[in-house]
Design a protein around this motif. Structure first.
Motif, mmCIF file in Angstrom:
data_model
loop_
_atom_site.group_PDB
_atom_site.id
_atom_site.type_symbol
_atom_site.label_atom_id
_atom_site.label_comp_id
_atom_site.label_asym_id
_atom_site.label_seq_id
_atom_site.Cartn_x
_atom_site.Cartn_y
_atom_site.Cartn_z
ATOM 1 N N PRO A 106 -16.037 -5.660 4.059
ATOM 2 C CA PRO A 106 -15.521 -5.906 5.412
ATOM 3 C C PRO A 106 -16.333 -5.151 6.465
ATOM 4 O O PRO A 106 -16.806 -4.045 6.227
ATOM 5 N N HIS A 107 -16.456 -5.767 7.626
ATOM 6 C CA HIS A 107 -17.239 -5.194 8.711
ATOM 7 C C HIS A 107 -16.935 -5.989 9.987
ATOM 8 O O HIS A 107 -16.108 -6.913 9.950
ATOM 9 N N LYS A 108 -17.620 -5.644 11.059
ATOM 10 C CA LYS A 108 -17.403 -6.305 12.346
ATOM 11 C C LYS A 108 -18.688 -6.952 12.829
ATOM 12 O O LYS A 108 -19.738 -6.305 12.887
ATOM 13 N N GLY A 111 -28.560 -5.689 13.158
ATOM 14 C CA GLY A 111 -27.506 -5.929 12.180
ATOM 15 C C GLY A 111 -26.171 -6.184 12.852
ATOM 16 O O GLY A 111 -26.095 -6.585 14.014
ATOM 17 N N GLN A 112 -25.099 -5.933 12.100
ATOM 18 C CA GLN A 112 -23.759 -6.168 12.608
ATOM 19 C C GLN A 112 -23.340 -5.048 13.558
ATOM 20 O O GLN A 112 -24.074 -4.085 13.774
ATOM 21 N N ALA A 113 -22.135 -5.152 14.097
ATOM 22 C CA ALA A 113 -21.723 -4.284 15.200
ATOM 23 C C ALA A 113 -21.837 -2.797 14.867
ATOM 24 O O ALA A 113 -22.255 -2.000 15.706
ATOM 25 N N TRP A 114 -21.482 -2.413 13.643
ATOM 26 C CA TRP A 114 -21.489 -1.000 13.266
ATOM 27 C C TRP A 114 -22.693 -0.640 12.402
ATOM 28 O O TRP A 114 -22.708 0.402 11.762
ATOM 29 N N GLY A 115 -23.683 -1.549 12.378
ATOM 30 C CA GLY A 115 -24.934 -1.218 11.722
ATOM 31 C C GLY A 115 -25.164 -1.811 10.349
ATOM 32 O O GLY A 115 -26.244 -1.634 9.781
ATOM 33 N N LEU A 116 -24.189 -2.523 9.787
ATOM 34 C CA LEU A 116 -24.388 -3.148 8.483
ATOM 35 C C LEU A 116 -25.501 -4.177 8.585
ATOM 36 O O LEU A 116 -25.503 -5.013 9.484
ATOM 37 N N ARG A 117 -26.464 -4.113 7.673
ATOM 38 C CA ARG A 117 -27.542 -5.084 7.673
ATOM 39 C C ARG A 117 -27.028 -6.442 7.224
ATOM 40 O O ARG A 117 -26.188 -6.534 6.322
#
Length: 323
Positions: free
Chosen positions: A246-248, A295-301
């Motif tokens: 899960p991520h944003k 990447g994604q909002a919180w840094g997930l590639r």
């Protein structure tokens, strides 16, 4: 440009699957959908707060993918007007009987070959006593199993030229483009469009394999982020493959989880299903190549399979061509 709001909302979707039994089990045990009928090689399923007869149909097929995406017109007059526009654009296939619970449906394709159905007449969900909700403004009781998902949220198609599909939705169906990805050379790599006050209903992202008519994912809305976090544990217990999250997301700010169902289709769980776009003069948000590289909002590639996996697969399309 077509008038806004002739399309009421994204209606229901037909998915293709080579493993109907496994896909139905996934939809009921993991997503928390309820089976509401079947007809030969097609099974109909309902999300607990969908006012219509069914939310999803699963059809047995040689490979995975999306069979048809259904849109509901806002009125009989809107249906007539949009059909005329589709015929003028030479995208129409013709009229067909609707799926169970739905009236006459006009079939058409987008520039990439994805099939759509446009209808107005819809049967409201008839709730059995054993799943009747205490809250009478809710379609059915909250299920005690799976995630469970509340409603269908959006469809993300893969397209050879996303801008052509974007413009088709805007010009013939009255969609609004809310956000898009613009590469350094000016190419539109992705476009998020809406027919409603949701921030997006239909998405086109570039098919990096250069193929046509493929699906990236369909998405279901969960009630809360907590539901999505719980879904991770449910997926672990049930052996459901988690692709990412899960991520944003940065684009549209959606909290997400991506999984694969047994037939091979990618499914997203999201919350909120979409932000609200209340401004009639919304200013489209363009994301640059450099911004997306973060990447994604919180840094997930962004996972590599996001750029390569679609249904049907390239190998399956090659086999279809040989047929």
């Amino acid at each position: 440009m077509a008038p806004r709001h002739d399309i009421a909302h994204l209606g229901h979707v037909q998915l293709l699957t080579p493993d109907v039994e496994g896909s139905v089990e996934f939809c009921t045990d993991f997503l928390g959908l309820r089976v509401v009928g079947s007809d030969g090689d097609v099974v109909y399923l309902h999300a607990w707060d969908d006012y219509q007869h069914h939310t999803l149909s699963l059809r047995a097929h040689r490979h995975a993918g999306i069979g048809r995406t259904h849109l509901r017109a806002a009125s009989p007059e809107a249906l007539t007007a949009r059909v005329a526009a589709l015929e003028a654009a030479e995208r129409g296939i013709g009229w067909a009987d609707g799926e169970p619970g739905f009236g006459p449906t006009y079939l058409f394709t987008d520039p990439d070959g994805h099939e759509f159905g446009l209808y107005y007449e819809a049967e409201w969900f008839e709730c059995a006593e054993d799943i009747r909700p205490a809250l009478k403004n809710q379609a059915a009781a909250y299920p005690g199993n799976g995630v469970p998902v509340r409603r269908l949220d959006h469809v993300n198609f893969l397209g050879r030229v996303p801008v052509d599909n974007r413009d088709f939705l805007v010009d013939t169906l009255g969609a609004m483009t809310t956000e898009q990805i613009v590469l350094d050379d000016g190419t539109i790599a992705g476009a998020w469009t809406t027919f409603t006050n949701k921030s997006y209903d239909l998405v086109y992202t570039r098919d990096n394999l250069g193929l046509a008519g493929r699906l990236h994912h369909i998405a279901f809305a969960a009630d809360s982020r907590a539901d999505i976090l719980r879904a991770c544990d449910v997926a672990l217990d049930q052996g459901v493959f988690i692709e990412t999250g899960p991520h944003k997301h940065a684009i549209q700010q959606t909290f997400f989880l991506y999984v694969y169902e047994p037939g091979g289709n990618r499914i997203e769980l999201c919350n909120p299903g979409a932000r609200l776009i209340l401004a009639p003069d919304w200013q489209r948000v363009d994301w640059t190549e450099a911004e997306r590289a973060k990447g994604q909002a919180w840094g997930l590639r962004t996972i590599e399979s996001f750029h390569t996996h679609g249904t049907p697969t390239a190998a399956e399309l090659a086999r279809e061509a040989d047929r």
